[in-house]
Design a protein around this motif. Structure first.
Motif, PDB file in Angstrom:
ATOM      1  N   ASP A  72     -26.695  18.233   8.616  1.00 53.94           N
ATOM      2  CA  ASP A  72     -27.065  19.477   9.323  1.00 53.94           C
ATOM      3  C   ASP A  72     -28.299  19.328  10.218  1.00 53.94           C
ATOM      4  OD1 ASP A  72     -29.120  19.350   7.495  1.00 53.94           O
ATOM      5  OD2 ASP A  72     -28.866  21.387   6.727  1.00 53.94           O
ATOM      6  N   CYS A  73     -28.479  18.147  10.809  1.00 52.52           N
ATOM      7  CA  CYS A  73     -29.652  17.920  11.682  1.00 52.52           C
ATOM      8  C   CYS A  73     -29.715  19.038  12.727  1.00 52.52           C
ATOM      9  CB  CYS A  73     -29.552  16.559  12.347  1.00 52.52           C
ATOM     10  SG  CYS A  73     -29.311  15.225  11.154  1.00 52.52           S
ATOM     11  N   SER A  74     -30.869  19.693  12.784  1.00 48.52           N
ATOM     12  CA  SER A  74     -30.947  20.971  13.507  1.00 48.52           C
ATOM     13  C   SER A  74     -30.880  20.831  15.025  1.00 48.52           C
ATOM     14  CB  SER A  74     -32.235  21.700  13.124  1.00 48.52           C
ATOM     15  OG  SER A  74     -33.335  20.881  13.428  1.00 48.52           O
ATOM     16  N   ALA A  77     -25.755  18.169  18.421  1.00 48.96           N
ATOM     17  CA  ALA A  77     -24.509  18.790  18.896  1.00 48.96           C
ATOM     18  C   ALA A  77     -23.329  18.423  18.010  1.00 48.96           C
ATOM     19  CB  ALA A  77     -24.236  18.321  20.325  1.00 48.96           C
ATOM     20  N   GLN A  78     -23.459  17.320  17.242  1.00 54.03           N
ATOM     21  CA  GLN A  78     -22.289  16.802  16.524  1.00 54.03           C
ATOM     22  C   GLN A  78     -22.208  17.240  15.063  1.00 54.03           C
ATOM     23  OE1 GLN A  78     -20.796  12.948  17.828  1.00 54.03           O
ATOM     24  NE2 GLN A  78     -22.889  12.504  18.436  1.00 54.03           N
ATOM     25  N   SER A  79     -23.177  18.034  14.625  1.00 54.75           N
ATOM     26  CA  SER A  79     -23.147  18.520  13.247  1.00 54.75           C
ATOM     27  C   SER A  79     -22.065  19.583  13.089  1.00 54.75           C
ATOM     28  CB  SER A  79     -24.513  19.117  12.898  1.00 54.75           C
ATOM     29  OG  SER A  79     -24.402  19.849  11.698  1.00 54.75           O
ATOM     30  N   SER A 117     -20.664   9.215  14.898  1.00 52.05           N
ATOM     31  CA  SER A 117     -21.206  10.382  14.186  1.00 52.05           C
ATOM     32  C   SER A 117     -20.879  10.244  12.702  1.00 52.05           C
ATOM     33  CB  SER A 117     -20.602  11.665  14.743  1.00 52.05           C
ATOM     34  OG  SER A 117     -19.218  11.679  14.474  1.00 52.05           O
ATOM     35  N   GLY A 118     -21.610  11.002  11.886  1.00 56.16           N
ATOM     36  CA  GLY A 118     -21.314  11.000  10.453  1.00 56.16           C
ATOM     37  C   GLY A 118     -22.467  10.442   9.647  1.00 56.16           C
ATOM     38  N   SER A 119     -22.410  10.667   8.335  1.00 56.18           N
ATOM     39  CA  SER A 119     -23.486  10.195   7.460  1.00 56.18           C
ATOM     40  C   SER A 119     -23.522   8.682   7.413  1.00 56.18           C
ATOM     41  CB  SER A 119     -23.269  10.722   6.041  1.00 56.18           C
ATOM     42  OG  SER A 119     -22.921  12.076   6.076  1.00 56.18           O
TER      43      SER A 119
HETATM   44  S1  SF4 Z   1     -24.417  12.760  13.952  1.00 52.32           S
HETATM   45 FE1  SF4 Z   1     -26.384  11.927  13.194  1.00 52.32          FE
HETATM   46  S2  SF4 Z   1     -27.962  13.266  14.072  1.00 52.32           S
HETATM   47 FE2  SF4 Z   1     -25.987  14.360  14.252  1.00 52.32          FE
HETATM   48  S3  SF4 Z   1     -25.866  15.664  12.424  1.00 52.32           S
HETATM   49 FE3  SF4 Z   1     -24.846  13.724  11.960  1.00 52.32          FE
HETATM   50  S4  SF4 Z   1     -26.436  12.429  10.999  1.00 52.32           S
HETATM   51 FE4  SF4 Z   1     -27.500  14.132  12.046  1.00 52.32          FE
END
Ligand code: SF4
Length: 333
Positions: A72-74, A77-79, A117-119
């Motif tokens: 949930d990085c604030s 855009a990809q969250s 993207s992703g954890s």
């Molecule tokens: S793609 Fe990376 S920066 Fe974006 S929400 Fe996921 S972990 Fe966070």
């Protein structure tokens, strides 16, 4: 402590002589008023020239897998926690990733980052596909492959290293003391552990942050001192370009001088580390983009960013030529 012209000169001489600046000095430099910044930029430029001469280097990336991230990085855009309307797609095929590498190499870049993207990347088919692509990029020999695949296990790091990966990229994003305000779905220590694992298996580590999230200058100092302690090889500096639909959509903290001040601070604290200005350059530096090198940066990301368009690479190449700088074919550290 007070930083006047002579103390600044003493700091630069001692940094060039191989000393590390103290946290007290770093905080005093972070506190300099705007009328003292041109002296700070000159100091940072001197340190850059000492270590890199007139050479700078470029990197480029591809958004190899986009959206649907459970974190949930604030700012991001990809969250999947934010409704941003970003493109969502699974891992791109090898031909597309290879075409990206050739394109980025054609613009003079030394490093090509495959970013997902992703954890973290799944350690079955996805990791195997990335490793096969890394091998193919190495076989073509035009550019050094990099990857940014989220947090790593030791097994994944070893597999990437064996495939020929040169650089692993993993940002800490911000200071430990500010991190809980921008992400609640994982711990700072998870990111630190990935940086340590990448170093442990012999990968070159590119690790930096994103500024303008609401952090203080003291917290920027806190981050750069952590990066120094971790002995990262390369530091990307990003500036927030707010994304509609994220919690930081209305955050506009930075001025061009704030950005340059941050770059100069990083150069003095990490004198021989390659520092690359990446996302948010156009939005935040505006007409002062070329000043990033005069404030101590030794590289820029060229082409598009993860979810936003960048400047035309030809404009970046012209800017570098106009500054009398030369693009290094190899990575600067
Ligand atoms: S793609 Fe990376 S920066 Fe974006 S929400 Fe996921 S972990 Fe966070």
């Amino acid at each position: 402590m007070i930083i006047n012209d002579s103390t600044l000169e003493e700091i630069v001489d001692s940094v060039i002589g191989g000393d590390l600046i103290s946290s007290e000095q770093a905080l005093a430099l972070a506190d300099l008023p705007s009328e003292r910044l041109s002296a700070l930029f000159a100091a940072a430029s001197r340190v850059r020239e000492h270590h890199f001469g007139n050479r700078v280097s470029l990197c480029g990336i591809i958004n190899a897998k986009s959206g649907l991230c459970p974190e949930d990085c604030s700012f991001c855009a990809q969250s999947s926690h934010h409704a941003t309307g970003v493109d969502c797609y699974p891992l791109l095929d090898q031909d597309t990733l290879l075409a990206g590498a050739r394109s980025v190499a054609g613009h003079g870049a030394a490093c090509y980052g495959i970013v997902t993207s992703g954890s973290g990347i799944s350690e079955g088919e996805e990791l195997a596909q990335v490793c096969a692509t890394i091998k193919a990029i190495r076989a073509e020999g035009q550019i050094a492959p990099g990857a940014s695949l989220g947090t790593l296990t030791l097994a994944a790091a070893e597999q990437l290293k064996a495939a020929g990966l040169v650089t692993y990229h993993h940002n800490l994003e911000t200071a430990r003391s500010f991190f809980p305000q921008i992400c609640s779905t994982h711990d700072y220590d998870d990111d630190v552990a990935t940086v340590r694992l990448a170093k442990q298996v012999g990968l070159r580590v590119c690790c930096g942050g994103l500024f303008g999230l609401g952090e203080t200058m003291a917290q920027r100092v806190e981050l750069v001192l952590t990066l120094r302690e971790l002995q990262v090889d390369s530091v990307p500096i990003n500036f927030l370009d707010p994304v509609a639909g994220t919690p930081l959509a209305a955050m506009h903290q930075l001025t061009p001088l704030d950005c340059l001040h941050t770059i100069a601070l990083f150069r003095l604290i990490l004198p021989d580390v390659h520092i690359t200005v990446c996302g948010g350059r156009q939005k935040n530096l505006r007409e002062l983009q070329s000043w990033v090198f005069l404030a101590g940066a030794s590289g820029i990301m060229t082409g598009n960013y993860l979810t936003k368009e960048g400047r035309q690479p030809a404009d970046d190449l012209q800017m570098i030529e106009d500054l009398g700088l030369v693009i290094a074919k190899e990575m600067l550290r």
